[in-house]
Design a protein around this motif. Structure first.
Motif, PDB file in Angstrom:
ATOM      1  N   THR A 164      52.902  32.481  50.903  1.00  0.00           N
ATOM      2  CA  THR A 164      52.186  31.734  50.714  1.00  0.00           C
ATOM      3  C   THR A 164      50.583  32.656  50.725  1.00  0.00           C
ATOM      4  OG1 THR A 164      52.290  29.186  51.910  1.00  0.00           O
ATOM      5  CG2 THR A 164      49.729  30.229  50.910  1.00  0.00           C
ATOM      6  N   SER A 165      50.197  32.838  51.399  1.00  0.00           N
ATOM      7  CA  SER A 165      49.259  34.970  51.499  1.00  0.00           C
ATOM      8  C   SER A 165      49.149  35.353  49.991  1.00  0.00           C
ATOM      9  CB  SER A 165      49.485  35.707  52.504  1.00  0.00           C
ATOM     10  OG  SER A 165      50.436  35.921  53.169  1.00  0.00           O
ATOM     11  N   VAL A 166      50.241  35.538  50.761  1.00  0.00           N
ATOM     12  CA  VAL A 166      50.688  37.118  48.791  1.00  0.00           C
ATOM     13  C   VAL A 166      50.253  36.055  47.272  1.00  0.00           C
ATOM     14  CG1 VAL A 166      52.780  38.202  47.350  1.00  0.00           C
ATOM     15  CG2 VAL A 166      52.544  37.805  49.590  1.00  0.00           C
ATOM     16  N   ILE A 167      50.723  34.626  47.458  1.00  0.00           N
ATOM     17  CA  ILE A 167      50.607  33.713  46.198  1.00  0.00           C
ATOM     18  C   ILE A 167      48.553  33.998  46.042  1.00  0.00           C
ATOM     19  CG2 ILE A 167      50.492  31.072  45.317  1.00  0.00           C
ATOM     20  CD1 ILE A 167      52.933  31.354  46.608  1.00  0.00           C
ATOM     21  N   GLN A 168      48.395  32.959  47.500  1.00  0.00           N
ATOM     22  CA  GLN A 168      46.357  33.267  47.276  1.00  0.00           C
ATOM     23  C   GLN A 168      46.144  35.185  46.220  1.00  0.00           C
ATOM     24  OE1 GLN A 168      45.538  32.551  51.460  1.00  0.00           O
ATOM     25  NE2 GLN A 168      45.340  30.245  50.770  1.00  0.00           N
ATOM     26  N   ALA A 169      46.667  36.318  47.800  1.00  0.00           N
ATOM     27  CA  ALA A 169      45.835  37.223  47.055  1.00  0.00           C
ATOM     28  C   ALA A 169      46.094  38.139  45.869  1.00  0.00           C
ATOM     29  CB  ALA A 169      46.728  38.418  47.781  1.00  0.00           C
ATOM     30  N   GLN A 170      46.875  36.976  44.661  1.00  0.00           N
ATOM     31  CA  GLN A 170      47.783  37.018  43.815  1.00  0.00           C
ATOM     32  C   GLN A 170      46.557  36.601  42.214  1.00  0.00           C
ATOM     33  OE1 GLN A 170      49.577  39.815  42.202  1.00  0.00           O
ATOM     34  NE2 GLN A 170      49.326  39.050  40.060  1.00  0.00           N
ATOM     35  N   LYS A 171      46.472  35.238  43.036  1.00  0.00           N
ATOM     36  CA  LYS A 171      45.487  34.360  42.187  1.00  0.00           C
ATOM     37  C   LYS A 171      44.166  35.216  43.004  1.00  0.00           C
ATOM     38  CE  LYS A 171      47.412  30.513  43.423  1.00  0.00           C
ATOM     39  NZ  LYS A 171      47.413  28.168  43.291  1.00  0.00           N
ATOM     40  N   LEU A 172      44.173  36.076  43.875  1.00  0.00           N
ATOM     41  CA  LEU A 172      42.129  36.601  43.497  1.00  0.00           C
ATOM     42  C   LEU A 172      42.322  37.961  42.835  1.00  0.00           C
ATOM     43  CD1 LEU A 172      39.645  36.910  45.521  1.00  0.00           C
ATOM     44  CD2 LEU A 172      41.098  38.145  46.906  1.00  0.00           C
ATOM     45  N   VAL A 173      43.072  38.405  42.791  1.00  0.00           N
ATOM     46  CA  VAL A 173      42.992  39.839  42.115  1.00  0.00           C
ATOM     47  C   VAL A 173      43.360  39.523  40.305  1.00  0.00           C
ATOM     48  CG1 VAL A 173      45.467  41.678  41.280  1.00  0.00           C
ATOM     49  CG2 VAL A 173      44.870  40.884  44.002  1.00  0.00           C
ATOM     50  N   ASP A 174      43.664  38.276  39.885  1.00  0.00           N
ATOM     51  CA  ASP A 174      43.439  37.650  38.653  1.00  0.00           C
ATOM     52  C   ASP A 174      42.664  37.129  38.419  1.00  0.00           C
ATOM     53  OD1 ASP A 174      46.442  37.726  38.591  1.00  0.00           O
ATOM     54  OD2 ASP A 174      46.676  35.951  39.118  1.00  0.00           O
ATOM     55  N   GLN A 175      41.712  36.779  39.504  1.00  0.00           N
ATOM     56  CA  GLN A 175      40.371  36.130  39.533  1.00  0.00           C
ATOM     57  C   GLN A 175      39.344  37.573  38.932  1.00  0.00           C
ATOM     58  OE1 GLN A 175      38.899  33.110  38.283  1.00  0.00           O
ATOM     59  NE2 GLN A 175      37.536  34.036  38.833  1.00  0.00           N
ATOM     60  N   LEU A 176      39.765  38.438  40.043  1.00  0.00           N
ATOM     61  CA  LEU A 176      39.014  39.448  40.171  1.00  0.00           C
ATOM     62  C   LEU A 176      38.880  40.323  38.729  1.00  0.00           C
ATOM     63  CD1 LEU A 176      39.429  40.587  43.562  1.00  0.00           C
ATOM     64  CD2 LEU A 176      36.786  39.739  42.768  1.00  0.00           C
ATOM     65  N   ARG A 177      39.754  40.444  38.191  1.00  0.00           N
ATOM     66  CA  ARG A 177      40.184  40.652  36.781  1.00  0.00           C
ATOM     67  C   ARG A 177      39.780  40.546  35.783  1.00  0.00           C
ATOM     68  NH1 ARG A 177      46.742  42.094  37.694  1.00  0.00           N
ATOM     69  NH2 ARG A 177      46.350  44.396  39.291  1.00  0.00           N
ATOM     70  N   VAL A 178      40.398  38.888  35.718  1.00  0.00           N
ATOM     71  CA  VAL A 178      38.843  38.344  35.214  1.00  0.00           C
ATOM     72  C   VAL A 178      37.355  38.333  35.115  1.00  0.00           C
ATOM     73  CG1 VAL A 178      38.604  35.363  34.429  1.00  0.00           C
ATOM     74  CG2 VAL A 178      41.060  36.325  34.826  1.00  0.00           C
ATOM     75  N   GLU A 179      36.942  38.568  36.113  1.00  0.00           N
ATOM     76  CA  GLU A 179      35.505  38.680  36.286  1.00  0.00           C
ATOM     77  C   GLU A 179      35.239  40.053  35.629  1.00  0.00           C
ATOM     78  OE1 GLU A 179      34.164  37.747  40.162  1.00  0.00           O
ATOM     79  OE2 GLU A 179      34.871  35.961  39.813  1.00  0.00           O
ATOM     80  N   ALA A 180      35.440  41.318  36.287  1.00  0.00           N
ATOM     81  CA  ALA A 180      36.350  42.526  35.642  1.00  0.00           C
ATOM     82  C   ALA A 180      35.714  42.906  33.992  1.00  0.00           C
ATOM     83  CB  ALA A 180      37.109  43.349  35.827  1.00  0.00           C
ATOM     84  N   THR A 181      36.602  42.045  33.673  1.00  0.00           N
ATOM     85  CA  THR A 181      36.678  42.308  31.613  1.00  0.00           C
ATOM     86  C   THR A 181      35.574  41.159  31.296  1.00  0.00           C
ATOM     87  OG1 THR A 181      38.338  40.363  31.930  1.00  0.00           O
ATOM     88  CG2 THR A 181      38.504  41.824  31.502  1.00  0.00           C
ATOM     89  N   MET A 182      34.717  40.658  31.517  1.00  0.00           N
ATOM     90  CA  MET A 182      33.815  39.724  31.243  1.00  0.00           C
ATOM     91  C   MET A 182      32.430  40.255  31.392  1.00  0.00           C
ATOM     92  SD  MET A 182      33.704  35.946  33.905  1.00  0.00           S
ATOM     93  CE  MET A 182      32.158  35.312  32.789  1.00  0.00           C
ATOM     94  N   GLU A 183      31.704  40.240  29.839  1.00  0.00           N
ATOM     95  CA  GLU A 183      30.566  40.838  29.151  1.00  0.00           C
ATOM     96  C   GLU A 183      29.495  40.190  30.465  1.00  0.00           C
ATOM     97  OE1 GLU A 183      28.056  41.114  25.628  1.00  0.00           O
ATOM     98  OE2 GLU A 183      29.515  40.326  25.270  1.00  0.00           O
ATOM     99  N   ARG A 184      28.912  41.127  30.701  1.00  0.00           N
ATOM    100  CA  ARG A 184      27.203  40.813  30.837  1.00  0.00           C
ATOM    101  C   ARG A 184      26.290  41.060  31.137  1.00  0.00           C
ATOM    102  NH1 ARG A 184      29.657  38.827  36.015  1.00  0.00           N
ATOM    103  NH2 ARG A 184      31.065  39.675  36.764  1.00  0.00           N
ATOM    104  N   PHE A 185      25.316  40.480  31.359  1.00  0.00           N
ATOM    105  CA  PHE A 185      23.549  40.358  30.916  1.00  0.00           C
ATOM    106  C   PHE A 185      23.059  41.054  31.725  1.00  0.00           C
ATOM    107  CE2 PHE A 185      25.741  36.494  28.234  1.00  0.00           C
ATOM    108  CZ  PHE A 185      25.530  37.433  27.074  1.00  0.00           C
ATOM    109  N   LYS A 186      21.760  42.193  31.534  1.00  0.00           N
ATOM    110  CA  LYS A 186      20.595  42.494  31.994  1.00  0.00           C
ATOM    111  C   LYS A 186      19.961  41.713  32.878  1.00  0.00           C
ATOM    112  CE  LYS A 186      20.689  47.701  29.891  1.00  0.00           C
ATOM    113  NZ  LYS A 186      19.967  48.172  29.499  1.00  0.00           N
ATOM    114  N   ILE A 187      19.899  41.215  33.420  1.00  0.00           N
ATOM    115  CA  ILE A 187      19.113  40.614  34.159  1.00  0.00           C
ATOM    116  C   ILE A 187      17.716  40.252  33.999  1.00  0.00           C
ATOM    117  CG2 ILE A 187      18.316  39.999  36.202  1.00  0.00           C
ATOM    118  CD1 ILE A 187      20.009  41.026  38.166  1.00  0.00           C
TER     119      ILE A 187
END
Length: 73
Positions: free
Chosen positions: A10-33
């Motif tokens: 279960t913890s491995v699955i949760q860790a994999q979901k977290l890694v997948d989410q972080l990868r998605v967020e890392a590829t998002m285009e960011r706007f300057k504040i």
């Protein structure tokens, strides 16, 4: 031991979901504040005439106006 194995997987699955989410967020285009804040201020200034929080609501068109006055007996 089966309980230990279950919680481990279960913890491995949760860790994999977290890694997948972080990868998605890392590829998002960011706007300057500063650009976003400037756009927000400009939008608010352009639309302030139609904002009921600033201009208020006419008593005749207010759907929340009390229909009757309160009378205590």
């Amino acid at each position: 031991m089966s309980v230990k194995m279950g919680s481990s997987s279960t913890s491995v699955i949760q860790a994999q979901k977290l890694v997948d989410q972080l990868r998605v967020e890392a590829t998002m285009e960011r706007f300057k504040i500063s650009l976003t804040a400037t756009d927000l201020v400009r939008y608010c200034q352009e639309h302030k005439r139609s904002d009921p929080l600033i201009t208020g609501i006419a008593a005749s068109s207010n759907p929340f106006k009390d229909k009757k006055s309160c009378v205590l007996l």
